[in-house]
Design a protein around this motif. Structure first.
Motif, PDB file in Angstrom:
ATOM      1  N   ARG A 117     -34.760   5.341   8.137  1.00 45.50           N
ATOM      2  CA  ARG A 117     -34.009   4.104   7.915  1.00 45.50           C
ATOM      3  C   ARG A 117     -33.857   3.815   6.432  1.00 45.50           C
ATOM      4  O   ARG A 117     -32.779   3.516   5.947  1.00 45.50           O
ATOM      5  CB  ARG A 117     -34.704   2.933   8.612  1.00 45.50           C
ATOM      6  CG  ARG A 117     -33.774   1.748   8.771  1.00 45.50           C
ATOM      7  CD  ARG A 117     -34.459   0.614   9.496  1.00 45.50           C
ATOM      8  NE  ARG A 117     -35.422  -0.020   8.610  1.00 45.50           N
ATOM      9  CZ  ARG A 117     -36.346  -0.887   9.031  1.00 45.50           C
ATOM     10  NH1 ARG A 117     -36.435  -1.180  10.315  1.00 45.50           N
ATOM     11  NH2 ARG A 117     -37.185  -1.432   8.178  1.00 45.50           N
ATOM     12  N   THR A 151     -39.095   5.182   9.136  1.00 47.24           N
ATOM     13  CA  THR A 151     -38.249   5.961  10.046  1.00 47.24           C
ATOM     14  C   THR A 151     -37.664   5.047  11.118  1.00 47.24           C
ATOM     15  O   THR A 151     -38.132   3.934  11.331  1.00 47.24           O
ATOM     16  CB  THR A 151     -39.051   7.059  10.777  1.00 47.24           C
ATOM     17  OG1 THR A 151     -39.812   6.453  11.844  1.00 47.24           O
ATOM     18  CG2 THR A 151     -39.977   7.816   9.852  1.00 47.24           C
ATOM     19  N   PRO A 153     -37.116   4.429  15.227  1.00 49.10           N
ATOM     20  CA  PRO A 153     -38.072   4.692  16.329  1.00 49.10           C
ATOM     21  C   PRO A 153     -37.654   5.915  17.138  1.00 49.10           C
ATOM     22  O   PRO A 153     -37.315   5.820  18.309  1.00 49.10           O
ATOM     23  CB  PRO A 153     -38.000   3.409  17.162  1.00 49.10           C
ATOM     24  CG  PRO A 153     -36.723   2.761  16.809  1.00 49.10           C
ATOM     25  CD  PRO A 153     -36.321   3.219  15.452  1.00 49.10           C
ATOM     26  N   ASN A 192     -45.936   2.488  14.472  1.00 48.94           N
ATOM     27  CA  ASN A 192     -45.417   1.476  15.395  1.00 48.94           C
ATOM     28  C   ASN A 192     -45.207   2.164  16.727  1.00 48.94           C
ATOM     29  O   ASN A 192     -44.568   3.213  16.794  1.00 48.94           O
ATOM     30  CB  ASN A 192     -44.072   0.935  14.904  1.00 48.94           C
ATOM     31  CG  ASN A 192     -44.219   0.201  13.588  1.00 48.94           C
ATOM     32  OD1 ASN A 192     -44.461  -0.987  13.577  1.00 48.94           O
ATOM     33  ND2 ASN A 192     -44.120   0.939  12.483  1.00 48.94           N
ATOM     34  N   SER A 194     -44.591   1.792  21.129  1.00 50.04           N
ATOM     35  CA  SER A 194     -44.336   0.998  22.332  1.00 50.04           C
ATOM     36  C   SER A 194     -44.164   1.950  23.503  1.00 50.04           C
ATOM     37  O   SER A 194     -43.912   3.142  23.320  1.00 50.04           O
ATOM     38  CB  SER A 194     -43.076   0.146  22.152  1.00 50.04           C
ATOM     39  OG  SER A 194     -41.944   0.980  22.021  1.00 50.04           O
ATOM     40  N   ARG A 205     -43.708  -3.563  20.656  1.00 50.02           N
ATOM     41  CA  ARG A 205     -44.511  -2.578  19.925  1.00 50.02           C
ATOM     42  C   ARG A 205     -45.735  -3.196  19.278  1.00 50.02           C
ATOM     43  O   ARG A 205     -45.777  -4.384  18.969  1.00 50.02           O
ATOM     44  CB  ARG A 205     -43.664  -1.925  18.846  1.00 50.02           C
ATOM     45  CG  ARG A 205     -43.353  -2.835  17.693  1.00 50.02           C
ATOM     46  CD  ARG A 205     -42.551  -2.069  16.663  1.00 50.02           C
ATOM     47  NE  ARG A 205     -42.468  -2.772  15.406  1.00 50.02           N
ATOM     48  CZ  ARG A 205     -41.523  -3.627  15.109  1.00 50.02           C
ATOM     49  NH1 ARG A 205     -40.587  -3.937  16.002  1.00 50.02           N
ATOM     50  NH2 ARG A 205     -41.494  -4.206  13.932  1.00 50.02           N
TER      51      ARG A 205
HETATM   52  P1  ADP Z   1     -40.685  -5.040  10.840  1.00 49.39           P
HETATM   53  O1  ADP Z   1     -39.593  -5.551   9.963  1.00 49.39           O
HETATM   54  O2  ADP Z   1     -41.282  -6.041  11.717  1.00 49.39           O
HETATM   55  O3  ADP Z   1     -41.684  -4.209  10.092  1.00 49.39           O
HETATM   56  P2  ADP Z   1     -38.958  -2.971  11.467  1.00 49.39           P
HETATM   57  O4  ADP Z   1     -37.696  -3.180  12.179  1.00 49.39           O
HETATM   58  O5  ADP Z   1     -38.945  -2.845   9.988  1.00 49.39           O
HETATM   59  O6  ADP Z   1     -39.966  -4.080  11.854  1.00 49.39           O
HETATM   60  O7  ADP Z   1     -39.604  -1.657  12.076  1.00 49.39           O
HETATM   61  C1  ADP Z   1     -40.765  -1.161  11.574  1.00 49.39           C
HETATM   62  C2  ADP Z   1     -41.032   0.160  12.256  1.00 49.39           C
HETATM   63  O8  ADP Z   1     -41.137  -0.017  13.649  1.00 49.39           O
HETATM   64  C3  ADP Z   1     -39.949   1.198  12.068  1.00 49.39           C
HETATM   65  O9  ADP Z   1     -40.582   2.423  11.753  1.00 49.39           O
HETATM   66  C4  ADP Z   1     -39.268   1.287  13.396  1.00 49.39           C
HETATM   67  O10 ADP Z   1     -38.833   2.590  13.652  1.00 49.39           O
HETATM   68  C5  ADP Z   1     -40.386   0.931  14.354  1.00 49.39           C
HETATM   69  N1  ADP Z   1     -39.946   0.346  15.602  1.00 49.39           N
HETATM   70  C6  ADP Z   1     -39.011  -0.602  15.799  1.00 49.39           C
HETATM   71  N2  ADP Z   1     -38.921  -0.923  17.095  1.00 49.39           N
HETATM   72  C7  ADP Z   1     -39.827  -0.152  17.771  1.00 49.39           C
HETATM   73  C8  ADP Z   1     -40.234  -0.032  19.130  1.00 49.39           C
HETATM   74  N3  ADP Z   1     -39.705  -0.765  20.096  1.00 49.39           N
HETATM   75  N4  ADP Z   1     -41.204   0.864  19.426  1.00 49.39           N
HETATM   76  C9  ADP Z   1     -41.783   1.590  18.463  1.00 49.39           C
HETATM   77  N5  ADP Z   1     -41.445   1.508  17.172  1.00 49.39           N
HETATM   78  C10 ADP Z   1     -40.484   0.647  16.806  1.00 49.39           C
END
Ligand code: ADP
Ligand code: MG
Ligand code: ZN
Length: 466
Positions: A117, A151, A153, A192, A194, A205
């Motif tokens: 990302r 990255t 997900p 992260n 889920s 997650r």
């Molecule tokens: P935050 O802003 O709360 O840190 P982000 O959208 O930046 O959340 O995501 C952080 C990380 O979580 C990223 O690496 C993303 O790929 C991962 N991620 C987002 N949604 C999920 C999910 N449903 N299950 C597992 N990983 C996730």
């Protein structure tokens, strides 16, 4: 219910620079506690950070290696929170405008691509050192430049995560972005994770913080996957929480309920200018990136037709890959060189000289030594640093191809009381014991008999006794 695991990573990489990100303190691991600190990295009131442009070289390298686009203009923000390892009361990071976006990394073993990302720059927190019941904060790490790689997900298993991290570490290390020393915290992983019923939307997650080895990362994923699967299978709910992995117990513990970005009250860092990265600078950095281990191993597979897993091992170390390539070119026998090197480094963890490899594989090709002998010879030559040809002459280290000598040993083995049972078993149709008897003959001839001839002479003699 078919449950699927979804994983996204946030990887923190310490950059290999002389100085910290916003002050002129040394960026150096292992110095006495609190010797590299100043009013800026300690966040004393009125101290003004100055962006150290040195950090742009490894940062842009990271972006290019991950196939990201580099932003011409990026910017720092304050992430506000309170913790003893954060003397400023905020971390300086790039929240609204990261310097790199939208990359991808291909995983050959898994046969899939992981999307990146973004990558952003930020300063590291200090390190809390616990010894017995004494706790010290070491400010040497405070302000060390980091790249955080986020990255999408896209992972579905711990194996995919391990493959990704191994590629990442090798490539970043080979290009000088970081020293890659996991045990010193040069790469730290937040996972992260889920679990959801396949075909439905992604689940809620949890985030496991600060994993400092690939093994711990894998184990933490397995533990958390199982925990979530059990809850979901029983109809329960997962709460968005931040977790810590206990390596001894191999269990996760809740650290806190997950904070939202609102909780950090992000705002643009008023003490720093925008970061400008020009096309010319990007080109210069690109020219400075060597052939990456991941690219090189793919090339080894297509150019030299060696096995993928061997290529990955060989390219895990620049010197090893160079020795292989020299050997493969010189001998014209890449798979022999690959086999010898992989087993040699597997056993010793060392890299032999190309000349020695070339000499040994030459002897093997000429049929002067067997492959078992080649492995032994490589090790002996490494230990004593001798000239290969001189050494084999002196030690009479050649394969015994003389039928008479082999037959003599064969007859001895067949005549020995302790082997009678094996002989009977063989004659009753148990082909497997042949290997055992070959081994016995080999041992008599100190491992130097021609294995094929030995096998043949042995079977001839066994048949004759029928
Ligand atoms: P935050 O802003 O709360 O840190 P982000 O959208 O930046 O959340 O995501 C952080 C990380 O979580 C990223 O690496 C993303 O790929 C991962 N991620 C987002 N949604 C999920 C999910 N449903 N299950 C597992 N990983 C996730
Ligand atoms: Mg995040
Ligand atoms: Zn400082």
């Amino acid at each position: 219910m078919m449950l699927e695991t979804v994983i996204g990573l946030e990887v923190h990489v310490e950059l290999n620079t002389e100085h910290k990100l916003f002050c002129s303190c040394k960026n150096r691991f292992g110095d006495p506690l609190n010797t590299n600190r100043c009013e800026i990295c300690e966040g004393l009131p009125g101290a003004i950070p100055v962006f150290n442009e040195e950090a742009l070289i490894p940062s842009v390298k990271t972006a290019l290696i991950l196939g990201c686009g580099v932003e011409e203009i990026s910017r720092f923000d304050r992430k506000n929170y309170f913790y003893p390892d954060l003397p400023k009361g905020y971390q300086i990071t790039q929240f609204y405008r990261p310097f790199a976006k939208d990359g991808k990394v291909y995983l050959p073993k898994a046969g899939k691509t992981i999307r990146i990302r973004e990558v952003h720059m930020e300063d590291d927190a200090a390190k809390i050192v616990r010894e017995g019941d004494k706790t010290t904060v070491d400010y040497n790490r405070c302000g060390v430049p980091l790249n955080e790689i986020v990255t999408m997900p896209d992972f579905r298993s711990g194996e995919e995560v391990t493959e990704f991290l191994e590629i990442l570490r090798k490539d970043l290390k080979a290009s000088g972005v970081t020293d890659g020393k996991m045990e010193q915290g040069s790469m730290r992983v937040d996972v992260n994770i889920s679990v959801h019923d396949e075909g439905e939307e992604f689940g809620t997650r949890t985030e496991i913080k600060n994993l400092s080895s690939f093994k711990a990362t894998y184990k933490a994923i397995e533990a958390e996957r199982k925990r979530q699967e059990e809850i979901i299978s029983a109809g329960g709910l997962i709460f968005q929480q931040t977790l810590r992995f206990d390596e001894d117990k191999e269990t996760v513990e809740v650290m806190r309920n997950k904070e939202n970005s609102d909780d950090y009250k992000y705002f643009p860092e008023p003490d720093l200018d925008d970061v400008i990265i020009t096309e010319d600078f990007i080109s210069e950095v690109r020219a400075d990136i060597p052939e990456l281990p991941s690219v090189r191993s793919e090339r080894f597979v297509s150019e030299y037709k060696i096995r993928e897993e061997d290529a990955v091992i060989l390219c895990g170390d620049d010197k090893l890959a160079d020795v292989f390539e020299k050997g493969a070119k010189k001998t014209g026998d890449p798979s022999v060189c690959a086999n010898l090197l992989v087993s040699f480094t597997g056993e010793t963890g060392k890299v032999p000289d190309a000349e020695v490899l070339i000499a040994v594989s030459g002897l093997l090709k000429e049929g002067k030594i067997s492959s078992g002998m080649a492995r032994t010879l490589l090790k002996e030559l490494f230990e004593n640093g001798r000239d290969p040809y001189e050494y084999i002459r002196e030690k009479d280290f050649l394969m015994i191809t003389d039928d008479g000598a082999i037959e003599e040993a064969v007859l001895q083995v067949l005549g020995e009381e302790e082997n009678k049972k094996a002989v009977r078993d063989y004659l009753q149709g148990k082909d497997k014991v042949l290997g055992f008897l070959v081994g016995k003959v080999m041992k008599k001839l100190k491992g130097r008999a021609d294995p094929e001839k030995t096998r043949k002479i042995l079977t001839d003699n066994l048949v004759r006794r029928d």
